[in-house]
Every structure is written in C-alpha cells, then in structure tokens.
Design a protein around this motif. Structure first.
Motif, PDB file in Angstrom:
ATOM      1  N   UNK A  82       0.907  -0.582  -0.040  1.00 29.18           N
ATOM      2  CA  UNK A  82       0.479  -0.113   0.520  1.00 29.18           C
ATOM      3  C   UNK A  82       0.678   1.253  -0.117  1.00 29.18           C
ATOM      4  N   UNK A  83       0.222   2.414  -0.507  1.00 33.61           N
ATOM      5  CA  UNK A  83       0.981   3.499  -0.983  1.00 33.61           C
ATOM      6  C   UNK A  83       0.003   4.799  -0.625  1.00 33.61           C
ATOM      7  N   UNK A  84       0.189   5.742  -0.349  1.00 28.19           N
ATOM      8  CA  UNK A  84      -0.192   7.076  -0.195  1.00 28.19           C
ATOM      9  C   UNK A  84      -0.789   7.520  -1.865  1.00 28.19           C
ATOM     10  N   UNK A  85      -1.805   8.015  -2.614  1.00 24.65           N
ATOM     11  CA  UNK A  85      -1.651   7.926  -3.977  1.00 24.65           C
ATOM     12  C   UNK A  85      -0.287   9.469  -4.741  1.00 24.65           C
ATOM     13  N   UNK A  86       0.076  10.157  -3.436  1.00 15.82           N
ATOM     14  CA  UNK A  86       0.624  11.014  -4.098  1.00 15.82           C
ATOM     15  C   UNK A  86       2.172  10.375  -3.993  1.00 15.82           C
ATOM     16  N   UNK A  87       2.155  10.097  -3.410  1.00 16.39           N
ATOM     17  CA  UNK A  87       4.191   8.737  -3.899  1.00 16.39           C
ATOM     18  C   UNK A  87       3.625   7.878  -5.006  1.00 16.39           C
ATOM     19  N   UNK A  88       2.736   7.492  -4.883  1.00 18.07           N
ATOM     20  CA  UNK A  88       2.273   6.100  -6.129  1.00 18.07           C
ATOM     21  C   UNK A  88       2.167   7.556  -7.390  1.00 18.07           C
ATOM     22  N   UNK A  89       1.852   8.385  -7.646  1.00 13.36           N
ATOM     23  CA  UNK A  89       2.419   9.331  -8.389  1.00 13.36           C
ATOM     24  C   UNK A  89       4.060   9.730  -8.634  1.00 13.36           C
ATOM     25  N   UNK A  90       4.478   9.978  -7.835  1.00 18.33           N
ATOM     26  CA  UNK A  90       6.641   9.711  -7.602  1.00 18.33           C
ATOM     27  C   UNK A  90       6.412   8.888  -8.047  1.00 18.33           C
ATOM     28  N   UNK A  91       6.610   7.244  -8.587  1.00 18.66           N
ATOM     29  CA  UNK A  91       6.627   5.925  -8.424  1.00 18.66           C
ATOM     30  C   UNK A  91       6.295   5.714 -10.132  1.00 18.66           C
ATOM     31  N   UNK A  92       5.179   6.222 -10.139  1.00 19.18           N
ATOM     32  CA  UNK A  92       5.021   5.708 -12.507  1.00 19.18           C
ATOM     33  C   UNK A  92       5.511   7.354 -13.024  1.00 19.18           C
ATOM     34  N   UNK A  93       5.254   6.532 -14.390  1.00 22.33           N
ATOM     35  CA  UNK A  93       5.644   8.208 -15.289  1.00 22.33           C
ATOM     36  C   UNK A  93       4.405   8.358 -15.942  1.00 22.33           C
ATOM     37  N   UNK A  94       3.298   9.218 -15.214  1.00 18.59           N
ATOM     38  CA  UNK A  94       2.195   8.607 -15.534  1.00 18.59           C
ATOM     39  C   UNK A  94       2.239  10.334 -14.605  1.00 18.59           C
ATOM     40  N   UNK A  95       1.183  11.492 -15.099  1.00 20.96           N
ATOM     41  CA  UNK A  95       1.071  12.910 -14.228  1.00 20.96           C
ATOM     42  C   UNK A  95      -0.469  12.396 -13.655  1.00 20.96           C
ATOM     43  N   UNK A  96       0.034  13.482 -12.139  1.00 24.13           N
ATOM     44  CA  UNK A  96      -1.303  12.707 -11.954  1.00 24.13           C
ATOM     45  C   UNK A  96      -2.565  12.794 -11.813  1.00 24.13           C
ATOM     46  N   UNK A  97      -2.983  13.897 -13.112  1.00 31.62           N
ATOM     47  CA  UNK A  97      -4.465  12.741 -13.410  1.00 31.62           C
ATOM     48  C   UNK A  97      -4.609  12.304 -14.122  1.00 31.62           C
ATOM     49  N   UNK A  98      -3.183  11.610 -14.830  1.00 29.25           N
ATOM     50  CA  UNK A  98      -3.488  10.068 -15.106  1.00 29.25           C
ATOM     51  C   UNK A  98      -3.221   8.830 -14.244  1.00 29.25           C
ATOM     52  N   UNK A  99      -2.700   9.198 -13.478  1.00 25.84           N
ATOM     53  CA  UNK A  99      -2.368   7.988 -12.549  1.00 25.84           C
ATOM     54  C   UNK A  99      -3.700   8.079 -11.483  1.00 25.84           C
ATOM     55  N   UNK A 100      -4.130   9.615 -10.705  1.00 23.31           N
ATOM     56  CA  UNK A 100      -5.927   9.560 -10.626  1.00 23.31           C
ATOM     57  C   UNK A 100      -6.658   8.792 -11.059  1.00 23.31           C
ATOM     58  N   UNK A 101      -6.867   8.551 -12.756  1.00 25.39           N
ATOM     59  CA  UNK A 101      -7.928   7.231 -13.760  1.00 25.39           C
ATOM     60  C   UNK A 101      -7.559   6.393 -13.505  1.00 25.39           C
ATOM     61  N   UNK A 102      -5.769   5.674 -13.776  1.00 31.65           N
ATOM     62  CA  UNK A 102      -5.974   4.617 -13.855  1.00 31.65           C
ATOM     63  C   UNK A 102      -6.082   4.252 -12.615  1.00 31.65           C
ATOM     64  N   UNK A 103      -5.730   4.945 -11.483  1.00 34.28           N
ATOM     65  CA  UNK A 103      -6.367   3.586  -9.828  1.00 34.28           C
ATOM     66  C   UNK A 103      -7.807   3.515 -10.174  1.00 34.28           C
ATOM     67  N   UNK A 104      -8.473   4.905 -10.535  1.00 42.87           N
ATOM     68  CA  UNK A 104      -9.941   4.261 -10.402  1.00 42.87           C
ATOM     69  C   UNK A 104     -10.877   3.410 -11.156  1.00 42.87           C
ATOM     70  N   UNK A 105     -10.002   2.812 -11.997  1.00 40.82           N
ATOM     71  CA  UNK A 105      -9.773   1.123 -13.320  1.00 40.82           C
ATOM     72  C   UNK A 105      -9.723   0.643 -12.468  1.00 40.82           C
ATOM     73  N   UNK A 106      -8.558   0.562 -11.566  1.00 44.06           N
ATOM     74  CA  UNK A 106      -8.249  -0.497 -10.681  1.00 44.06           C
ATOM     75  C   UNK A 106      -8.552  -0.977  -9.398  1.00 44.06           C
ATOM     76  N   UNK A 107      -9.978   0.477  -8.757  1.00 41.61           N
ATOM     77  CA  UNK A 107     -10.716   0.611  -8.243  1.00 41.61           C
ATOM     78  C   UNK A 107     -11.467  -0.723  -8.530  1.00 41.61           C
ATOM     79  N   UNK A 108     -11.877   0.027  -9.644  1.00 41.17           N
ATOM     80  CA  UNK A 108     -13.871  -0.938 -10.226  1.00 41.17           C
ATOM     81  C   UNK A 108     -13.655  -1.859 -10.526  1.00 41.17           C
ATOM     82  N   UNK A 109     -11.902  -2.478 -11.289  1.00 43.03           N
ATOM     83  CA  UNK A 109     -11.833  -4.172 -11.176  1.00 43.03           C
ATOM     84  C   UNK A 109     -11.197  -4.803  -9.995  1.00 43.03           C
ATOM     85  N   UNK A 110     -11.426  -3.760  -9.004  1.00 43.85           N
ATOM     86  CA  UNK A 110     -11.143  -4.827  -7.589  1.00 43.85           C
ATOM     87  C   UNK A 110      -9.846  -5.562  -7.464  1.00 43.85           C
TER      88      UNK A 110
END
Length: 153
Positions: free
Chosen positions: A52-80
């Motif tokens: 587990x990690x804070x959302x803001x820390x995930x933003x630092x770990x991956x090579x995507x913009x913050x809005x893209x990471x938020x949308x991607x996380x929401x898709x992953x949540x929807x898929x469980x």
C-alpha cells in the motif's frame, strides 16, 4: 567530442533506447486484461510495505501525470485490483492498497512480463553487458529513490 557533446550524445542514446524498449514491451505486453501502466502501478504497490502507498507517493513512482494516475487507480478500483481508503494520519490523503485479487493477477502477468524482458534484453546484450548496464544506469538514478536496482555479480 567535447564533454558537453559527449554527455548529450550519451543522454540521447539512453533516451532513445529506453523509448524503443518501452514501445516493444508495451506493444507485446503479455495480456490484454492489464495495460503496461496498470502493471506499473501494481508492481510499485507490490514493493511498498503492506502493498500500500499514499496516492501522492504512487505519483512519484510511476511515469504518468497525476491526473492520469488518479484515473488509472479509479479503473483498478472498479476492477477490484486495488482499494482506496482515507489516510488515517492525514484525512486529505488517500491510501491505495493492492487487493488479493490484484496481487494474484499482477503476479501472473509479472511472470510473463519478465520472460518478455529477458528475451528482449538477452537477445541484445550479454550477461556481462546487462550487469554493466544495470550498474551504469543505477548511477544515474536519484540517491533518494526508494528501490535501487540490485546488480548481481
């Protein structure tokens, strides 16, 4: 060649090689159920304490913009595959955790992805060259980075 020209030439070569490798791996990603970017988020969560990690820390770990990471996380949540929870230490923050189903799917894809990486990199470089590449690129990574690349002898 001047120091400046050599540095720029080396950077351009490294950048073009990285882009080329990522394009091949993304095009040949081993599953249609998960994108390379989704895999990257799950991979990085799998390395964090408690997966587990804070959302803001995930933003630092991956090579995507913050809005893209938020949308991607929401898709992953929807898929469980991940869950989101308020950070108990800072209610403004969000904790993202990989679920058991997410970890199982990540693990299955990781095996196939590692095979593709091994094939691509191993076809181009010898074992000694791979060790040298890992050593050289680790020297370019920020010293504060949480997960340096291990270099086996």
């Amino acid at each position: 060649m001047t120091d400046r020209e050599l540095a720029v030439t080396a950077w351009e070569s490294l950048f073009r090689a990285q882009v080329g490798v990522i394009r091949v791996l993304a095009a040949e990603f081993p599953t249609r159920t998960m994108s390379l970017n989704e895999y990257d988020v799950l991979f990085n969560l799998s390395l964090q304490p408690g997966n587990r990690a804070r959302l803001r820390d995930i933003n630092q770990l991956v090579l995507l913009s913050q809005p893209s990471v938020s949308r991607l996380i929401d898709r992953l949540v929807a898929r469980g595959l991940v869950s989101k929870h308020p950070d108990p230490t800072d209610r403004r923050g969000t904790i993202v955790a990989i679920t058991d189903a997410g970890f199982a799917q990540y693990r299955d894809v990781a095996r196939l992805h590692m095979d593709a990486i091994t094939e691509l990199m191993g076809a181009a470089l010898s074992d000694d060259e791979l060790r040298q590449l890992a050593h050289l690129t680790s020297k370019l990574r920020p010293t504060h980075e949480a997960h340096p690349v291990p270099v086996a002898d």
